[in-house]
Design an enzyme around this catalytic site. Structure first.
Site, mmCIF file in Angstrom:
data_model
loop_
_atom_site.group_PDB
_atom_site.id
_atom_site.type_symbol
_atom_site.label_atom_id
_atom_site.label_comp_id
_atom_site.label_asym_id
_atom_site.label_seq_id
_atom_site.Cartn_x
_atom_site.Cartn_y
_atom_site.Cartn_z
ATOM 1 C CE LYS A 11 27.407 26.744 66.640
ATOM 2 N NZ LYS A 11 27.916 26.299 65.312
ATOM 3 C CG LEU A 100 29.734 32.898 65.544
ATOM 4 C CD1 LEU A 100 30.194 34.329 65.837
ATOM 5 C CD2 LEU A 100 30.912 31.933 65.654
ATOM 6 N N GLY A 103 21.484 33.215 68.647
ATOM 7 C CA GLY A 103 20.089 33.133 69.066
ATOM 8 C C GLY A 103 19.846 31.991 70.026
ATOM 9 C CG ASP A 137 23.014 24.871 67.342
ATOM 10 O OD1 ASP A 137 23.309 23.671 67.170
ATOM 11 O OD2 ASP A 137 23.245 25.758 66.501
#
Length: 284
Positions: A11, A100, A103, A137
């Site tokens: 992302k 980004l 994980g 996230d």
């Protein structure tokens, strides 16, 4: 079914605003997140005895209980009392500790994959609610696409998908500690904040040029202070034709939006590649 392949997409942030520090020590955020084509590839295989094994193509990534993919597998086994374990083979393409959500994307892919592998038939919302217990996230990485994230990042409002946009990502060789960046952030000293409502309107209007101009991340000031090179990367992207440029998350990856993929490729050829990963991608 005993084996399953699943992708984990990275992302970027189109905006990132930090509103205040919460009583629990976390920060209340409001940000627009976007899935991109850059992805890891995972293979899941059933194992007897509820065992969990993780192997990775990147030697630097620990594959023990601290790995988010491992944590996700353990969570699924315990939450749903599964009668078998899982072997996870992780082929990494998303750089480590890059801003980004690599994980988190891997953990989301494990949860989605195990849901199918074990025939659990849990809804996406069920998986998102469970995933947020191990990473803020992860709900977005399960949902994907384009969304406004609030709370600590786990409260999502889906948006109309952005059009396909060419991206050039630059990741320096070092990593940035998200904890360190937030600990150095003084919310009262933030000088420039994103206009989230305006960015939502540009997304709805599919106005890529306006979207590029509206990019804003309040963490840049802190991370750029720690790593001044990042501001030069951002400027280099602009000089090489980026419509707009932004650091993703707490960094250190900086990306540029380009009119076309060929424009991004030309810019990549002109970028200083010393100790950096240069990645051409697109919104997804």
């Amino acid at each position: 079914m005993f084996k399953l392949d699943v992708d984990a997409r990275a992302k970027i942030n189109l905006t990132l605003d930090v509103l205040y520090r919460r009583p629990d020590g976390y920060h209340e955020v409001e940000m627009i997140m976007q899935s991109i084509a850059l992805k890891d590839h995972l293979t899941l295989e059933l194992l007897p005895g509820r065992a969990i094994e993780v192997s990775c193509s990147t030697p630097e990534l620990l594959c023990d209980e601290s790995n988010l993919a491992y944590k996700a597998a353990k969570l699924m086994i315990e939450e749903f009392s599964l009668d078998a374990g899982v072997k996870i083979t992780l082929n990494k393409n998303i750089p480590l500790a890059a801003g980004l959500a690599g994980g988190s994307a891997d953990a989301a892919a494990v949860m989605i994959g195990m849901n199918e592998l074990f025939g659990l038939k849990k809804s996406e919302e069920d998986l998102m609610m469970l995933g947020k217990t191990i990473g803020a996230d992860i709900p977005f990485c399960i949902h994907g696409g384009t969304a406004v994230a609030r709370g600590i990042g786990e409260k999502l409002t889906p948006l109309k998908p952005v059009p396909k946009i060419a991206l050039l990502l630059v990741k320096p060789h070092y990593s940035v500690s998200t904890k360190q960046v937030y600990s150095r952030l003084n919310v009262k000293d933030i000088k420039s904040r994103p206009d989230t409502a305006a960015m939502i309107r540009t997304i709805l209007n599919e106005d890529v040029a306006a979207m590029a101009k509206g990019l804003c991340n309040v963490l840049e000031e802190v991370t750029f202070g720690l790593y001044p090179e990042l501001s030069f990367i951002k400027e280099e992207l602009r000089k090489n034709g980026a419509l707009g440029s932004l650091m993703s998350g707490s960094g250190p990856t900086v990306y540029g939006i380009f009119e076309t993929r060929s424009a991004a490729q030309r810019a990549a050829a002109r970028m200083d590649t010393g100790n950096k990963a240069i990645i051409i991608s697109e919104t997804q």
